[in-house]
Design a protein around this motif. Structure first.
Motif, PDB file in Angstrom:
ATOM      1  N   GLU A   2       1.280   3.719  -3.178  1.00 21.90           N
ATOM      2  CA  GLU A   2       0.820   5.096  -2.988  1.00 21.90           C
ATOM      3  C   GLU A   2       1.904   6.074  -3.466  1.00 21.90           C
ATOM      4  O   GLU A   2       1.612   7.044  -4.178  1.00 21.90           O
ATOM      5  CB  GLU A   2       0.503   5.332  -1.505  1.00 21.90           C
ATOM      6  N   ASP A  30       0.834  -1.213   0.000  1.00 19.29           N
ATOM      7  CA  ASP A  30       0.000   0.000   0.000  1.00 19.29           C
ATOM      8  C   ASP A  30       0.864   1.257   0.000  1.00 19.29           C
ATOM      9  O   ASP A  30       0.581   2.219  -0.724  1.00 19.29           O
ATOM     10  CB  ASP A  30      -0.879   0.051   1.251  1.00 19.29           C
ATOM     11  N   LEU A  46       3.429  12.594   4.803  1.00 22.18           N
ATOM     12  CA  LEU A  46       3.983  13.344   3.674  1.00 22.18           C
ATOM     13  C   LEU A  46       3.601  14.823   3.785  1.00 22.18           C
ATOM     14  O   LEU A  46       4.432  15.719   3.570  1.00 22.18           O
ATOM     15  CB  LEU A  46       3.456  12.739   2.365  1.00 22.18           C
ATOM     16  N   GLU A  72       0.647   7.426   5.286  1.00 25.31           N
ATOM     17  CA  GLU A  72       1.679   7.851   4.344  1.00 25.31           C
ATOM     18  C   GLU A  72       1.377   9.262   3.833  1.00 25.31           C
ATOM     19  O   GLU A  72       2.262  10.122   3.785  1.00 25.31           O
ATOM     20  CB  GLU A  72       1.749   6.864   3.175  1.00 25.31           C
ATOM     21  N   LEU A  73       0.117   9.496   3.473  1.00 28.21           N
ATOM     22  CA  LEU A  73      -0.249  10.812   2.936  1.00 28.21           C
ATOM     23  C   LEU A  73      -0.247  11.878   4.033  1.00 28.21           C
ATOM     24  O   LEU A  73       0.142  13.028   3.791  1.00 28.21           O
ATOM     25  CB  LEU A  73      -1.607  10.737   2.236  1.00 28.21           C
ATOM     26  N   GLN A  75      -1.973   3.717   3.814  1.00 30.10           N
ATOM     27  CA  GLN A  75      -2.153   4.775   2.805  1.00 30.10           C
ATOM     28  C   GLN A  75      -2.384   6.122   3.469  1.00 30.10           C
ATOM     29  O   GLN A  75      -1.761   7.123   3.121  1.00 30.10           O
ATOM     30  CB  GLN A  75      -3.401   4.476   1.966  1.00 30.10           C
TER      31      GLN A  75
END
Lengths: 241, 241
Positions: free
Chosen positions: A35, A31, B39, B35-36, B32
């Motif tokens: 991503e 994942d 980030l 991670e975003l 996911q």
């Protein structure tokens, strides 16, 4: 800053080994990696196809990980303000791909089964059909799709490999991909040997490669700018000293 | 483009419900989303602390999801060229956090248990200790850490909430966080009610919120620029018509 020399390449075998290592010893989940890979693809589209030059992006997705990168890219493109359409004729039954597809459906991003009509009504195409695990056989319904990508005047960005190209051997001498040369290529993690035959703009994405792993695999960590997840690099030869 | 009005806020209860919905109906994995989110945090640091103004970033991570966002941010900061150090005294035993920590170890990013010394030798701090599920109780060893963050002259970026602040009630009237006002705040997905009391630069991150979900939760989708994963927004009141 641009490279003075072309980046070293990663064979199909080593690309598979590196992916496997990242997801075992490296402790990444698929994942996470997908991503970041798909995010890179979306940023390359943003550079190639500015929003004010046409917002319609057709994302052609194959059945494997290359298609998954396309699905992630489409979601980010929607958030940037593009209007993506998905062509995904051979949907993987794996839970990950079903989830990535659901995320797109929730954003009301359309899926089409009519590739020629979608191609006639788009400003840009992402070729996320086959990646580094391509076996050399273009199965249905993709031969006609690749012929259409070869013949279209719409700009095409290929993800990791122009679909139907041999990872080590480049453009096929026969079949639907003979003569297929996309306008741009984004290599994920590192370029594959096929870049030697590629003529067009070339990007590298997948900003998760550490120096230690890169060194062990004989790769270069691309010099990304700022927070960018994609870097434009010279095509083979062009940047050599 | 900046907002003319402050963004609508998301209560602690609704933030938990939205997270739950994104990971069930929304089909996102926590990998996911984290991670975003991480980030976004890393991109806010890049804006606040340009590389040529000092590269040392101390990331203080709590035991929950807020700490996980910090771990992800630290990895991206390393790739941007910063030299992060991690303070993570209460490590979660969950597999996800162990993997995020391993990813940092593989990049040779140091973990420290000596917060005061690390704080004395850094250019910037990320406060990823407590987020929207903070219960009001600052457990050991965090009281002294929050006091140090309150008293330091090093700039602090808080993730989702200045740690020890009440999500609905803002700055605490007593305890180690009394008087703690970070220089900057990044709200993930949407600002929490505590922004009403916040004075400093304010960012929003987590670029995965669709219009339909936002509308259902009474939220605004921030206007991000280009491919950016973070947007600076006016603090409460400042941008009102």
């Amino acid at each position: 800053m641009s490279f003075r020399m072309a980046l070293r390449t990663l064979s199909a075998k080593n690309a598979a080994a590196l992916d496997k290592e990242l997801m075992s010893d490296g402790a990444f989940s698929i994942d996470q990696l997908m991503e970041l890979a798909g995010l890179s693809v979306s940023q390359a589209v943003f550079k190639l196809q500015p929003l004010n030059k046409g917002k319609r992006i057709l994302v052609a997705c194959g059945p494997g990980n290359n298609g998954g990168d396309g699905l992630v890219a489409a979601r980010h493109l929607h958030h940037y303000g593009y209007t993506p359409t998905i062509y995904y004729p051979k949907r993987s039954k794996s839970e990950l791909y079903q989830r990535l597809s659901k995320q797109l459906q929730d954003l009301a991003i359309p899926f089409t089964s009519d590739f020629p009509s979608a191609l006639a009504a788009t400003d840009h195409v992402v070729d996320a059909i086959f990646g580094f695990s391509f076996s050399g056989e273009v199965r249905e319904p993709f031969p006609a799709v690749i012929e259409a990508l070869r013949d279209t005047k719409v700009p095409v960005l290929a993800v990791d490999a122009p679909s139907s190209w041999g990872i080590e051997t480049g453009p096929p001498g026969e079949g639907p991909g003979k003569g297929f040369m996309p306008d741009a290529l984004i290599s994920l993690t590192a370029p594959k040997p096929l870049v030697k035959w590629f003529k067009g703009r070339h990007f590298v994405g997948g900003r998760f490669l550490g120096e230690e792993v890169a060194e062990r695999y004989g790769l270069d960590v691309p010099r990304y700018e700022g927070v960018e997840q994609v870097a434009e690099v010279p095509v083979e030869g062009e940047g050599k000293l």
